[in-house]
Design an enzyme around this catalytic site. Structure first.
Site, PDB file in Angstrom:
ATOM      1  N   LYS B 175      37.023  45.245  39.893  1.00 17.62           N
ATOM      2  CA  LYS B 175      38.166  44.799  40.659  1.00 17.62           C
ATOM      3  C   LYS B 175      38.683  43.529  39.983  1.00 17.62           C
ATOM      4  O   LYS B 175      37.899  42.728  39.471  1.00 17.62           O
ATOM      5  CB  LYS B 175      37.646  44.502  42.070  1.00 17.62           C
ATOM      6  N   LYS B 211      40.186  48.559  40.332  1.00 19.44           N
ATOM      7  CA  LYS B 211      40.955  48.201  41.527  1.00 19.44           C
ATOM      8  C   LYS B 211      41.616  46.843  41.382  1.00 19.44           C
ATOM      9  O   LYS B 211      40.945  45.815  41.421  1.00 19.44           O
ATOM     10  CB  LYS B 211      40.019  48.188  42.743  1.00 19.44           C
TER      11      LYS B 211
END
EC number: 4.1.2.4
Lengths: 802, 275
Positions: B175, B211
């Site tokens: 992420k 992400k």
């Protein structure tokens, strides 16, 4: 119903996630063509010129083949009309204060801003290039160029004192060029007060639109005139009265031919040749970013040419894998689509690329093609060629768009040898995360522009040009301005063409020399040898030529040098080059000062040598004294070379380096036998060149006397002085492929020959066209013109970031 | 998140060999946004696809069961039904990829989703989010509790003290940031991460997901992120198992764009349900 159809489409796209068309409307481009009734003529003196009885050539959409307009092909009289308009406009325009010209250029920039959509759609429509590139890069850059040069014009009187505009400039552009290439050249020319005639290839409406925009500013209609016709009209343009310089952009062989044709015709010739670029990828590079560099260089419609890619062996596999994966993501298509990387460039470019690929394949190369590109004719997919045998003809030939030819190298040293081992010297990028290595390669690549860890960056303030067969004309920055300036007071250049000059035999034979009367003095003095490789040597021909004094009596004998002696001298100069280039400016200055001191010590001999040639005692003393001063002055000037630029949108400096030309051949004038010799030699040495020099023919002795000091003071081979028949020596030097530049001060015929012969390796030449120079005047004897001529510029881009 | 990264021996020589040239990456980041766009049906379809990548997120100190419930309902019905019908996409079961909440709200989310009758997974940030400067023991316990409450996915904040001292951890997904930093998901950073994911895949055959989180607010941004993934990793990464967008307000902008595409009119604030 419509919703359902769209819905079906949306369902498919939702699954496939493919890209769709992003068409840019070109209605305004068509509307503009309609204003011309779809018939494009020429734009001269602020008006459209559509003469009758001209052949017309269709201007086609390169992708659909649709006829967009017809273009009238210019004839000689149209060119003459354009030159006439430029000539008429010149007086007013060049007489304006720089500030007024600046204002006019700013108005043109605003005009472009207002009509930018028309400009970019028209350009993309007719060239087939990706509209994104034209819209986001070319058009803004065109405005920046006008702004930048407007500023230069504003401060011209101050910053460029001692220089004046050349006059009418002819610009010849190749097929498949971007209108930006034209802007790079017309902006500085107009800024300094020149007027321009541009010869654009048939079927290029954008330059015509630009000329119209400039014309519609109202005032000064004749400063920019646009003629549409084949490049074969180039010599016609060059021979128009008042045309002082011709700049040619295009293919190497065409440039070479034009160089020969224009020899002796008067205007200076600036050449911008070839379009290939080079990318050098070392094992410490950020390979993914370097792959993007390859995309920028070859597959993004940014550059007109192809790319030679050198990859270090240890990262070859990794790089090829990434490159091929990246190629798969490239998209080709109609240039007016906002989401394509590559458009199409018409049938000629396609054929050129196809021919290269076929030849490469037949020579055993691997060809990899990928990308989402329509398979029909005008489109050509991104192409990667590898395993091309080193000696195959394709390896030597220029790589065309949109091809990339990859070759491995083992060490940085080998990469350098490969990169410098071609006749091309345009632009290159170096990819390495090792600072020392990157800088070393950047400095040692023989290229006009080098980017470190980037490719294809451009800025109006940064000079861009080339060396070797890429031509030595510059655009951008101050160098771009000097292209269209000459020292104030230089007489306008007129044709000095001698129709009956036979290039095949000029200076070919050496008239035989016979004993020339009784020798006076206590005993016959031995003849001077040739000063080659740091010592006096007997000439290959083993004969000497008598030199007479001003009374017609024998002054002495000098060696009769020939082709083999020139060969030896050039070799010696090449051997001395690496050592001399590596010296600091301080060391060079010290040696020039030591030479100045030696000249002072030798004053009485030099004065008496000059006196025997008929120079008054006082004048002779003054000549020696001035020569000493010149040496010291150039020594001091060698300390200040190059500077760094700060440009927009780049963190980090761009270095404008002044690099030596290499082996510089100088044919000194007959007059001012000592002063001219020193005035030419000193800047050449100060800028790191090694020199082969032919001294004054009527009085070579002062130069040879100085050689006695150079033998003890200077590194071996740095300066080589060859005496003999001037025409013959000039011929040998001008035709020598490994002489990097030539300065010739002699007859008009000799100048013409030198211009013609320089086409061989396209060495930059400086000739006097038979005119005498005032060597004792500061401007002509030691002005900044010499400084400009004695070195070549290189731009080194150094982006920063952690 | 179906992707499972079995992991490899930690080989720091991989990391030491990586070269990243920052100015070049910045240039690429600029280019990628300028060179790819989609219009018309393509834009609508891409935006709907983007919806399916969203981890619809609320990470506020004042989250309560009522706004969690609203969030979950929006996750299940992200785009107005009539708009989907107009695009003939109403039967595609378009939902967001997950809802993402604090550990203490996992229970609420699971309950709300169950009530809405859908199987959207609940993701929870855990492990001392967002700073991760708590003890390993409590961080592990936090994960255990969130999973017990029904969280299917855990966004772990790694201990950056360890990273900065060269002690790395492995994962299934990476992420860009917590979304709580001053600078969150930026293209240059993403490019570097995506290239690392691709290299890892080439070396080991394992696909790690990606992400971006924080600051992705406009429909246009989301399209740029999709084409970034498509260009740098390829279509095979364009599925919720390997790509998520952490966002809270993005969805409403996407819905507005879809509204405009379908109706040809710009929506008023009250035309679309709040989330």
């Amino acid at each position: 119903m419509a919703a359902t159809r769209a819905g079906t489409r949306a369902r498919e796209i939702f699954t496939s996630l493919e890209y769709g068309p992003v068409p840019e409307s070109h209605a305004c481009a068509l509307a503009w063509l309609d204003t011309q009734d779809r018939c494009l003529g020429h734009y001269v003196n602020g008006k459209w010129l559509k003469p009758e009885h001209r052949n017309s050539v269709p201007c086609q959409d390169p992708i659909t083949g649709e006829n967009l307009a017809s273009c009238l092909q210019a004839q000689a009289e149209d060119v003459a009309a354009a030159a006439e308009a430029s000539r008429t406009a010149l007086e007013n325009w060049s007489g304006l204060p720089g500030a007024s010209r600046a204002q006019h250029l700013t108005r043109l920039a605003k005009m472009i801003q207002k009509h930018q959509r028309l400009l970019w759609t028209l350009e993309s429509l007719v060239t087939g290039r990706a509209v994104r590139e034209v819209r986001d890069r070319d058009v803004p850059l065109a405005q920046q160029l006008l702004q930048y040069y407007a500023v230069q014009a504003h401060i011209q009187e101050e910053a460029l004192a001692g220089w004046e505009p050349m006059g009418v400039i002819g610009l010849i552009l190749p097929p498949m060029f971007s209108f930006l290439e034209m802007m790079w050249r017309i902006c500085p020319a107009l800024a300094v007060g020149c007027t321009v005639v541009v010869l654009v290839p048939l079927g290029s409406p954008t330059p015509l639109l630009l000329a119209q925009l400039a014309g519609e500013l109202g005032s000064f209609p004749g400063i920019l005139n646009m003629i549409s016709g084949p490049a074969s009209l180039g010599p016609v343009l060059a021979s128009q009265p008042g045309v002082q310089k011709v700049v040619f952009c295009g293919a190497v062989e065409e440039g070479r031919a034009l160089r020969r044709t224009l020899a002796g015709m008067g205007p200076e010739l600036g050449l911008v040749l070839g379009a290939e670029s080079l990318l050098l990828l070392t094992e410490t590079a950020d390979v993914d970013s370097a792959v993007e560099g390859v995309v920028d260089a070859a597959w993004s419609d940014r550059s007109p040419g192809g790319l030679r890619l050198l990859i270090q062996e240890s990262v070859w596999d990794e790089t090829m894998r990434r490159l091929q994966a990246r190629m798969g993501c490239l998209r080709g298509g109609r240039g007016l689509d906002g989401a394509v990387d590559m458009g199409a460039r018409g049938a000629a470019a396609h054929a050129l690329a196809q021919r290269y690929v076929c030849e490469a394949q037949s020579q055993g190369a691997q060809v990899f093609q990928a990308g989402d590109v329509p398979s029909d004719s005008p489109f050509f997919p991104p192409t990667l060629i590898s395993d091309l045998p080193p000696a195959s003809p394709c390896t030597q030939a220029e790589v065309p768009w949109p091809l990339v030819v990859a070759s491995p190298f083992r060490t940085a040293k080998e990469a350098l040898a490969m990169a410098n081992g071609t006749p091309r010297g345009g632009s290159a990028s170096v990819w390495s995360e090792r600072l020392g290595q990157a800088l070393d390669l950047g400095y040692r690549l023989q290229m006009g522009t080098v980017w470190i860890n980037a490719h294809g960056l451009r800025d109006p303030a940064v000079p861009t040009g080339g060396c070797k067969e890429s031509g030595s004309s510059w655009h951008g920055g101050l160098d771009g301005l000097y292209e269209y300036l000459r020292p104030s007071g230089t007489p306008a250049w007129l044709p000095y063409l001698s129709e009956n000059l036979n290039y095949d035999i000029f200076g070919l034979a050496v008239p035989s020399t016979l004993p020339a009367g009784s020798e006076t003095g206590p005993g016959p003095a031995p003849p001077f040898g040739l000063f080659v490789g740091g010592r006096f040597q007997a000439p290959g021909a083993r004969s000497s030529r008598p030199i007479q004094d001003s009374h017609g009596n024998l002054h002495g004998y000098v060696a009769e040098g020939g082709a083999k002696d020139i060969r030896g001298a050039v070799e010696a100069a090449h051997q001395a080059a690496p050592g001399w280039v590596g010296q600091s400016p301080g060391t060079r200055a010290a040696l020039l000062w030591a030479l100045a001191a030696a000249l002072e010590r030798r004053e009485s001999t030099l004065v008496s040598r000059l006196e025997r040639q008929g120079v008054e005692l006082k004048a002779a003393k003054a000549e020696v004294e001035l020569s000493v001063r010149r040496l010291r002055a150039w020594g001091a000037r060698s300390q200040t070379q190059g500077h760094s630029l700060q440009v927009a949108e780049l963190r980090g400096p761009v270095l404008r380096l002044r690099e030596p030309l290499g082996v510089l051949a100088i044919v000194c004038p007959d007059e001012w036998p000592l002063l001219a010799f020193v005035s030419l030699l000193a800047p050449a040495l100060a800028y790191g060149n090694t020199v082969v020099l032919v001294p004054s023919g009527t009085c070579p002795f002062p130069a040879l006397e100085v050689c006695q000091d150079m033998a003890t003071l200077l590194p071996v081979g740095l300066v080589n002085v060859v005496t003999g028949d001037r025409d013959h020596l000039t011929r040998c030097l001008a035709l020598h492929q490994d002489v990097q530049a030539l300065w010739y001060f002699g007859s008009a015929q000799g100048s013409q020959f030198v211009e013609w012969a320089s086409a061989g390796n396209l060495k930059p030449v400086w000739v006097n066209r038979g005119y005498r120079r005032a060597w004792d005047q500061e401007a002509e004897g030691a002005g900044s013109e010499l400084e400009l001529r004695a070195a070549r510029t290189k731009s080194l881009w150094l982006p920063m970031g952690d | 998140m179906a992707a499972q990264n079995p992991g490899t021996e930690l080989d720091l020589s991989w990391i030491s060999k990586i070269q990243v040239n920052q100015p070049a990456v910045l240039r690429r980041a600029e280019q990628i946004q300028a060179r790819r766009t989609v219009k018309k049906e393509w834009q609508a379809a891409w935006l709907l696809k983007a919806v399916t990548f969203i981890d619809l997120t609320t990470l506020s100190g004042d989250d309560t069961s009522s706004n969690i419930q609203r969030l979950c309902y929006k996750a299940k019905y992200p785009i107005r039904e009539d708009l989907l019908k107009a695009l003939n996409m109403h039967d595609k079961d378009i939902t967001t990829a997950a809802v993402c909440v604090y550990p203490a709200r996992v229970c609420d989310a699971v309950k709300a989703l169950k009530a809405a009758g859908c199987t959207i997974p609940v993701a929870s940030v855990a492990t001392g989010f967002p700073a991760a400067q708590t003890h390993l023991k409590t961080r592990l316990e936090e994960i255990r509790l969130a999973v017990e409450d029904g969280a299917m996915e855990i966004d772990v904040v790694i201990n950056r003290t360890l990273v900065l001292t060269g002690q790395w951890e492995g994962s299934d997904f990476i992420k860009t940031s917590t979304g709580k930093e001053t600078v969150n998901a930026t293209f240059p950073v993403a490019i570097v991460m995506l290239r690392a994911i691709r290299d890892f895949f080439w070396k080991t055959g394992n696909k790690v997901g990606f992400k971006p989180a924080g600051g992705i607010r406009s429909a246009k941004d989301s399209l740029a992120w999709l084409s970034l993934i498509k260009e740098e990793l390829g279509d095979e990464w364009l599925k919720p198992e390997l790509f998520r967008i952490g966002a809270s307000t993005l969805l409403s902008d996407i819905e507005r764009q879809i509204y405009h595409h379908v109706t040809g009119r710009y929506a008023a604030y009250h035309d679309l349900p709040m989330c």
